[in-house]
Design a protein around this motif. Structure first.
Motif, PDB file in Angstrom:
ATOM      1  N   SER A  53       0.833  -1.209   0.000  1.00 29.13           N
ATOM      2  CA  SER A  53       0.000   0.000   0.000  1.00 29.13           C
ATOM      3  C   SER A  53       0.868   1.259   0.000  1.00 29.13           C
ATOM      4  O   SER A  53       0.531   2.245  -0.672  1.00 29.13           O
ATOM      5  CB  SER A  53      -0.972   0.004   1.183  1.00 29.13           C
ATOM      6  OG  SER A  53      -0.276   0.068   2.407  1.00 29.13           O
ATOM      7  N   ASP A  54       1.997   1.243   0.720  1.00 33.26           N
ATOM      8  CA  ASP A  54       2.904   2.395   0.698  1.00 33.26           C
ATOM      9  C   ASP A  54       3.552   2.562  -0.677  1.00 33.26           C
ATOM     10  O   ASP A  54       3.756   3.685  -1.144  1.00 33.26           O
ATOM     11  CB  ASP A  54       3.982   2.256   1.773  1.00 33.26           C
ATOM     12  CG  ASP A  54       3.456   2.505   3.170  1.00 33.26           C
ATOM     13  OD1 ASP A  54       2.372   3.126   3.314  1.00 33.26           O
ATOM     14  OD2 ASP A  54       4.117   2.076   4.134  1.00 33.26           O
ATOM     15  N   ARG A  55       3.854   1.444  -1.333  1.00 36.29           N
ATOM     16  CA  ARG A  55       4.412   1.501  -2.694  1.00 36.29           C
ATOM     17  C   ARG A  55       3.393   2.143  -3.651  1.00 36.29           C
ATOM     18  O   ARG A  55       3.741   3.000  -4.456  1.00 36.29           O
ATOM     19  CB  ARG A  55       4.765   0.103  -3.192  1.00 36.29           C
ATOM     20  CG  ARG A  55       5.943  -0.502  -2.488  1.00 36.29           C
ATOM     21  CD  ARG A  55       6.148  -1.975  -2.902  1.00 36.29           C
ATOM     22  NE  ARG A  55       7.208  -2.554  -2.141  1.00 36.29           N
ATOM     23  CZ  ARG A  55       8.495  -2.412  -2.410  1.00 36.29           C
ATOM     24  NH1 ARG A  55       8.872  -1.705  -3.453  1.00 36.29           N
ATOM     25  NH2 ARG A  55       9.413  -2.970  -1.646  1.00 36.29           N
ATOM     26  N   GLN A  56       2.133   1.719  -3.540  1.00 37.77           N
ATOM     27  CA  GLN A  56       1.078   2.295  -4.384  1.00 37.77           C
ATOM     28  C   GLN A  56       0.898   3.777  -4.096  1.00 37.77           C
ATOM     29  O   GLN A  56       0.696   4.576  -5.012  1.00 37.77           O
ATOM     30  CB  GLN A  56      -0.239   1.552  -4.165  1.00 37.77           C
ATOM     31  CG  GLN A  56      -0.245   0.167  -4.741  1.00 37.77           C
ATOM     32  CD  GLN A  56      -1.518  -0.600  -4.403  1.00 37.77           C
ATOM     33  OE1 GLN A  56      -2.186  -0.315  -3.410  1.00 37.77           O
ATOM     34  NE2 GLN A  56      -1.849  -1.581  -5.234  1.00 37.77           N
ATOM     35  N   GLN A  57       0.999   4.141  -2.832  1.00 39.71           N
ATOM     36  CA  GLN A  57       0.877   5.545  -2.452  1.00 39.71           C
ATOM     37  C   GLN A  57       1.991   6.374  -3.096  1.00 39.71           C
ATOM     38  O   GLN A  57       1.758   7.484  -3.581  1.00 39.71           O
ATOM     39  CB  GLN A  57       0.931   5.669  -0.930  1.00 39.71           C
ATOM     40  CG  GLN A  57       0.433   6.986  -0.418  1.00 39.71           C
ATOM     41  CD  GLN A  57       0.239   6.967   1.092  1.00 39.71           C
ATOM     42  OE1 GLN A  57       0.566   5.988   1.776  1.00 39.71           O
ATOM     43  NE2 GLN A  57      -0.288   8.038   1.618  1.00 39.71           N
ATOM     44  N   ASN A  58       3.218   5.831  -3.131  1.00 37.13           N
ATOM     45  CA  ASN A  58       4.320   6.528  -3.798  1.00 37.13           C
ATOM     46  C   ASN A  58       4.054   6.694  -5.288  1.00 37.13           C
ATOM     47  O   ASN A  58       4.325   7.755  -5.853  1.00 37.13           O
ATOM     48  CB  ASN A  58       5.641   5.775  -3.600  1.00 37.13           C
ATOM     49  CG  ASN A  58       6.319   6.116  -2.303  1.00 37.13           C
ATOM     50  OD1 ASN A  58       5.974   7.070  -1.625  1.00 37.13           O
ATOM     51  ND2 ASN A  58       7.316   5.320  -1.944  1.00 37.13           N
ATOM     52  N   GLU A  59       3.526   5.651  -5.914  1.00 33.28           N
ATOM     53  CA  GLU A  59       3.231   5.731  -7.349  1.00 33.28           C
ATOM     54  C   GLU A  59       2.222   6.856  -7.616  1.00 33.28           C
ATOM     55  O   GLU A  59       2.360   7.627  -8.559  1.00 33.28           O
ATOM     56  CB  GLU A  59       2.709   4.395  -7.877  1.00 33.28           C
ATOM     57  CG  GLU A  59       3.725   3.264  -7.840  1.00 33.28           C
ATOM     58  CD  GLU A  59       4.963   3.505  -8.684  1.00 33.28           C
ATOM     59  OE1 GLU A  59       4.848   4.124  -9.770  1.00 33.28           O
ATOM     60  OE2 GLU A  59       6.053   3.093  -8.263  1.00 33.28           O
ATOM     61  N   GLY A  65       1.838  14.865  -7.156  1.00 31.00           N
ATOM     62  CA  GLY A  65       2.678  15.871  -6.540  1.00 31.00           C
ATOM     63  C   GLY A  65       2.622  15.850  -5.024  1.00 31.00           C
ATOM     64  O   GLY A  65       2.539  16.886  -4.376  1.00 31.00           O
ATOM     65  N   GLN A  66       2.656  14.644  -4.457  1.00 34.05           N
ATOM     66  CA  GLN A  66       2.647  14.488  -3.002  1.00 34.05           C
ATOM     67  C   GLN A  66       4.009  13.975  -2.523  1.00 34.05           C
ATOM     68  O   GLN A  66       4.881  13.660  -3.336  1.00 34.05           O
ATOM     69  CB  GLN A  66       1.537  13.521  -2.592  1.00 34.05           C
ATOM     70  CG  GLN A  66       0.154  14.021  -2.955  1.00 34.05           C
ATOM     71  CD  GLN A  66      -0.905  12.933  -2.820  1.00 34.05           C
ATOM     72  OE1 GLN A  66      -0.637  11.763  -3.041  1.00 34.05           O
ATOM     73  NE2 GLN A  66      -2.104  13.340  -2.456  1.00 34.05           N
ATOM     74  N   ARG A  67       4.166  13.881  -1.214  1.00 33.69           N
ATOM     75  CA  ARG A  67       5.420  13.424  -0.620  1.00 33.69           C
ATOM     76  C   ARG A  67       5.704  11.973  -1.009  1.00 33.69           C
ATOM     77  O   ARG A  67       4.800  11.138  -1.036  1.00 33.69           O
ATOM     78  CB  ARG A  67       5.323  13.549   0.897  1.00 33.69           C
ATOM     79  CG  ARG A  67       6.619  13.322   1.614  1.00 33.69           C
ATOM     80  CD  ARG A  67       6.446  13.536   3.079  1.00 33.69           C
ATOM     81  NE  ARG A  67       5.576  12.473   3.575  1.00 33.69           N
ATOM     82  CZ  ARG A  67       5.349  12.219   4.833  1.00 33.69           C
ATOM     83  NH1 ARG A  67       5.866  12.980   5.754  1.00 33.69           N
ATOM     84  NH2 ARG A  67       4.573  11.230   5.197  1.00 33.69           N
ATOM     85  N   ILE A  68       6.980  11.672  -1.282  1.00 39.56           N
ATOM     86  CA  ILE A  68       7.432  10.332  -1.670  1.00 39.56           C
ATOM     87  C   ILE A  68       8.398   9.836  -0.602  1.00 39.56           C
ATOM     88  O   ILE A  68       9.312  10.552  -0.207  1.00 39.56           O
ATOM     89  CB  ILE A  68       8.124  10.363  -3.044  1.00 39.56           C
ATOM     90  CG1 ILE A  68       7.172  10.916  -4.105  1.00 39.56           C
ATOM     91  CG2 ILE A  68       8.638   8.979  -3.422  1.00 39.56           C
ATOM     92  CD1 ILE A  68       7.847  11.267  -5.404  1.00 39.56           C
ATOM     93  N   VAL A  69       8.181   8.589  -0.145  1.00 36.01           N
ATOM     94  CA  VAL A  69       8.984   8.034   0.943  1.00 36.01           C
ATOM     95  C   VAL A  69       9.544   6.665   0.534  1.00 36.01           C
ATOM     96  O   VAL A  69       8.820   5.833  -0.005  1.00 36.01           O
ATOM     97  CB  VAL A  69       8.128   7.864   2.219  1.00 36.01           C
ATOM     98  CG1 VAL A  69       8.947   7.249   3.337  1.00 36.01           C
ATOM     99  CG2 VAL A  69       7.523   9.187   2.650  1.00 36.01           C
ATOM    100  N   SER A  70      10.836   6.462   0.803  1.00 38.64           N
ATOM    101  CA  SER A  70      11.470   5.152   0.643  1.00 38.64           C
ATOM    102  C   SER A  70      12.091   4.755   1.964  1.00 38.64           C
ATOM    103  O   SER A  70      12.437   5.616   2.781  1.00 38.64           O
ATOM    104  CB  SER A  70      12.569   5.193  -0.424  1.00 38.64           C
ATOM    105  OG  SER A  70      12.036   5.387  -1.706  1.00 38.64           O
TER     106      SER A  70
END
Length: 99
Positions: A53-59, A65-70
């Motif tokens: 779900s976090d991976r999909q949120q990054n996509e 144009g939202q925050r991207i987290v790894s």
């Protein structure tokens, strides 16, 4: 089930200024990992150790144009986070305790 890779060969978004907390720099140095290699992974969409779900949120964040987290677990078993701000002004290396 084989899931196709979402990793790309080129950059997927702008990083902005590259920043790092002292703790993150220390952990990365102790693990003998290249900070540039971690940046390239992040920039290409290799989100590291995140849930689906976090991976999909990054996509979605790339497009919206939202925050991207790894999140990367290093050889020394420490976890380093990379956060690219929504406005793409900066990307920061940090530890969970730094946030």
């Amino acid at each position: 089930m084989n899931v196709p890779s979402t990793h790309h060969t080129g950059p997927r978004f702008k990083l902005g200024r590259i920043l790092a907390t002292p703790g993150a720099l220390e952990v990365i140095a102790d693990a003998r990992v290249s900070i540039v290699d971690l940046l390239i992974k992040h920039l290409r969409g290799d989100w590291g150790d995140l849930s689906d779900s976090d991976r999909q949120q990054n996509e979605q964040a790339i497009v919206a144009g939202q925050r991207i987290v790894s999140s990367y677990v290093l050889a020394n078993r420490q976890t380093v986070w990379l956060v690219t701000e929504a406005d793409r002004s900066a990307t920061t290396f940090l530890l969970s305790g730094d946030y």
